[in-house]
Design a protein around this motif. Sequence first.
Motif, PDB file in Angstrom:
ATOM      1  N   SER A   1      53.322  -2.311   1.401  1.00 56.19           N
ATOM      2  CA  SER A   1      53.218  -3.271   0.314  1.00 56.19           C
ATOM      3  C   SER A   1      51.998  -2.998  -0.564  1.00 56.19           C
ATOM      4  CB  SER A   1      53.148  -4.689   0.872  1.00 56.19           C
ATOM      5  OG  SER A   1      52.940  -5.619  -0.144  1.00 56.19           O
TER       6      SER A   1
ATOM      7  N   ARG B   1      55.917  -2.066  -2.448  1.00 63.44           N
ATOM      8  CA  ARG B   1      57.314  -2.231  -2.028  1.00 63.44           C
ATOM      9  C   ARG B   1      57.336  -2.982  -0.707  1.00 63.44           C
ATOM     10  NH1 ARG B   1      60.356   3.424  -2.576  1.00 63.44           N
ATOM     11  NH2 ARG B   1      62.179   2.103  -2.272  1.00 63.44           N
ATOM     12  N   SER B   2      58.438  -3.639  -0.446  1.00 63.69           N
ATOM     13  CA  SER B   2      58.613  -4.355   0.818  1.00 63.69           C
ATOM     14  C   SER B   2      59.438  -3.505   1.771  1.00 63.69           C
ATOM     15  CB  SER B   2      59.334  -5.686   0.596  1.00 63.69           C
ATOM     16  OG  SER B   2      58.549  -6.542  -0.180  1.00 63.69           O
TER      17      SER B   2
ATOM     18  N   GLN C   1      63.828   3.449  -6.271  1.00 66.81           N
ATOM     19  CA  GLN C   1      63.706   2.000  -6.304  1.00 66.81           C
ATOM     20  C   GLN C   1      64.780   1.425  -7.200  1.00 66.81           C
ATOM     21  OE1 GLN C   1      59.350   1.563  -7.229  1.00 66.81           O
ATOM     22  NE2 GLN C   1      59.659  -0.209  -5.896  1.00 66.81           N
TER      23      GLN C   1
END
Length: 174
Positions: A65, A70-71, A171
């Motif tokens: 993160s 990003r998760s 993504q």
Amino acid sequence: MPRLFPVRATLICIFSFAGLSAFGAEESIDEANRLLRVTGTGELFESTTREQAQEIIRTYSLIVSSSADRSLPRRVRDAIAECYSRNYAWENFAEGIARILADHLSEKELRLLIGIYQNRGLPPMEIETFRQTVRKGDAIAAASAEYIYDNSTGCVDQDARLIKRFLAEPQPEV
């Protein structure tokens, strides 16, 4: 991260009452397994494994993160958790830990510990035996940790591959 992540906390707690003075007969394995059952070692080991795997996943999630914004998706977190669950399952180590106890504890020590864990108390005439047994706990914990380390494959390499693969994925557009 070391491969023996659940070892230190679990074994030091569990085997702090253990000792090293062999009597080696097959009955000793039965007594050692009985001690492991009455102490709930398997359940504690499994619980510690789950907790530490969740801590590791939380750490990975924070790193991803903060560094990639990003998760970590559920599929990656689940795959990581499954690896730890599989590689550090108590049944992978129970026989070896029982053997360590049987090889290192006298029958008297095993039975004394079983009695204590079954709330039978400590007979006054066994106080010195108990003291001697407690003093030997670190050696049992060390032998057990070494056994687990030598007999586990670890998950860190798989974790890194999973995370790198995820980060290499394009993504989705927002």
